[in-house]
Scaffold this motif. Structure first.
Motif, short mmCIF file in Angstrom:
data_model
loop_
_atom_site.label_atom_id
_atom_site.label_comp_id
_atom_site.label_asym_id
_atom_site.label_seq_id
_atom_site.Cartn_x
_atom_site.Cartn_y
_atom_site.Cartn_z
N ALA B 20 -18.73 -29.25 24.64
CA ALA B 20 -18.60 -30.63 25.43
C ALA B 20 -17.88 -30.01 26.82
O ALA B 20 -16.61 -29.51 26.63
CB ALA B 20 -17.73 -31.72 24.65
N LEU B 21 -18.40 -30.50 27.85
CA LEU B 21 -17.74 -30.04 29.05
C LEU B 21 -17.48 -31.56 29.99
O LEU B 21 -18.11 -32.50 29.92
CB LEU B 21 -18.99 -29.52 29.88
N ARG B 22 -16.25 -31.53 30.30
CA ARG B 22 -15.71 -32.64 30.95
C ARG B 22 -15.54 -32.82 32.65
O ARG B 22 -15.50 -31.50 33.02
CB ARG B 22 -14.10 -32.83 30.30
N CYS B 23 -15.80 -33.93 32.90
CA CYS B 23 -15.76 -33.93 34.43
C CYS B 23 -14.83 -35.22 34.97
O CYS B 23 -15.08 -36.35 34.41
CB CYS B 23 -17.26 -34.17 35.07
N ASP B 24 -14.07 -35.07 35.75
CA ASP B 24 -12.97 -35.92 36.13
C ASP B 24 -13.33 -36.23 37.72
O ASP B 24 -13.24 -35.50 38.69
CB ASP B 24 -11.56 -35.45 36.23
N PRO B 25 -14.11 -37.41 38.05
CA PRO B 25 -14.63 -37.56 39.31
C PRO B 25 -13.47 -37.94 40.28
O PRO B 25 -12.26 -38.29 39.84
CB PRO B 25 -15.73 -38.62 39.12
N ILE B 26 -13.77 -38.07 41.51
CA ILE B 26 -13.08 -38.59 42.53
C ILE B 26 -12.56 -40.14 42.15
O ILE B 26 -13.52 -40.75 41.78
CB ILE B 26 -13.25 -38.48 43.96
N THR B 76 -18.46 -36.95 30.04
CA THR B 76 -18.60 -35.45 29.27
C THR B 76 -19.95 -35.32 28.99
O THR B 76 -20.86 -36.14 28.78
CB THR B 76 -18.12 -35.80 27.82
N LEU B 77 -20.45 -33.94 29.21
CA LEU B 77 -21.75 -33.58 28.90
C LEU B 77 -21.84 -32.78 27.66
O LEU B 77 -20.79 -31.78 27.51
CB LEU B 77 -22.18 -32.50 30.02
N LYS B 78 -22.48 -33.11 26.76
CA LYS B 78 -22.40 -32.54 25.41
C LYS B 78 -23.60 -31.93 25.29
O LYS B 78 -24.78 -32.27 25.60
CB LYS B 78 -22.22 -33.53 24.24
N ILE B 79 -23.54 -30.68 24.52
CA ILE B 79 -24.73 -29.80 24.36
C ILE B 79 -24.71 -29.54 23.03
O ILE B 79 -23.89 -28.65 22.48
CB ILE B 79 -24.94 -28.49 25.11
N GLN B 80 -25.53 -29.92 22.25
CA GLN B 80 -25.79 -29.48 20.70
C GLN B 80 -26.58 -28.27 20.39
O GLN B 80 -27.47 -27.90 20.99
CB GLN B 80 -26.31 -30.93 19.94
N ARG B 81 -26.02 -27.55 19.18
CA ARG B 81 -27.01 -26.45 18.94
C ARG B 81 -27.22 -25.60 19.92
O ARG B 81 -28.39 -25.12 20.35
CB ARG B 81 -28.14 -26.92 18.21
N THR B 82 -26.10 -25.18 20.55
CA THR B 82 -26.50 -24.33 22.05
C THR B 82 -27.66 -23.18 21.89
O THR B 82 -27.37 -22.26 20.59
CB THR B 82 -25.20 -23.88 22.56
N GLN B 83 -28.11 -22.88 22.75
CA GLN B 83 -29.27 -21.89 22.74
C GLN B 83 -28.95 -20.91 24.03
O GLN B 83 -28.20 -21.16 24.90
CB GLN B 83 -30.71 -22.16 22.92
#
Lengths: 114, 119
Positions: B20-26, B76-83
């Protein structure tokens, strides 16, 4: 979206003027031309944008000929800190319900040396 | 003021793990974008939010990728079962408005990105 073509790399020396030309033969009437700069380990940063003729800001100038099929980013008196990748983008100016996603090419790697 | 921030800056995952990758925008920016940047390439669009609504997800490479922005701010950008092919820098950008207003494209402000390495 109009496809853009720009040189893969350019070399220059401190104090020189650098001109990076981008070709966009299929540019549409509603398209603006935008340039971004990207340093390693950072996200792209907006430099300048134009529609036609010439635009100048505190960082660069953008020259666009009448047919708008190309554009030239001009960086005056470059320094070592201008070493970066420069992207030319072409995109719509009309809001169509949101989006306006940016389409990047591979960019031009500018290397400035002493 | 503060720019766009992303966390973590670096992430190493074993193949098959979820991330899970997080982004806090302006603060106050309506529009939020996610891009994927492979080594030596320009960023490629993944998805776009206007407030909490995901209006464009045409760039998501597979159904393993999922993005959300439930309250119209943090995303949040989530990537499942990463390759291994998911290894890239994931960039977040925010924009004040919803697009152009007759004077050119409203500028997108990018964060520093999250470098994901899948082993």
């Amino acid at each position: 979206l109009a496809k853009t073509t720009q040189p893969i790399s350019m070399d220059s020396y401190e104090g020189q003027e650098v001109n990076i030309t981008c070709s966009h033969n299929n540019i549409a009437t509603n398209d603006y031309i935008t340039w971004y700069q990207q340093f390693p380990s950072q996200g792209p940063r907006f430099i300048i944008q134009g529609y036609k003729t010439k635009v100048t800001n505190e960082v660069a100038s953008l020259f666009i000929p009448a047919d708008r099929k190309s554009s030239t980013l001009s960086l005056p008196r470059v320094s070592l800190s201008d070493t970066a990748v420069y992207y030319c983008l072409v995109g719509e100016i009309i809001l169509t319900g949101g989006g306006n996603k940016l389409t990047f090419g591979t960019g031009t790697q500018l290397k400035v040396e002493l | 003021g503060a720019g766009v921030s992303q966390s973590p800056r670096y992430k190493v995952a074993k193949r098959g793990q979820d991330v899970a990758l997080r982004c806090d925008p302006i603060s106050g920016h309506v529009s939020l974008f996610w891009y994927q940047q492979a080594l030596g390439q320009g960023p490629e669009f993944l998805t776009y939010f206007q407030n909490e609504a995901q209006l464009d997800k045409s760039g998501l490479p597979s159904d393993r990728f999922f993005a959300e922005r439930p309250e119209g701010s943090v995303s949040t950008l989530k990537i499942q079962r990463t390759q291994q092919e998911d290894s890239a820098v994931y960039l977040c950008a925010s924009r004040m408005g919803t697009g152009t207003s007759g004077g050119g494209t409203d500028t997108q402000y990018f964060g520093p990105g999250t470098r994901l390495t899948v082993l």
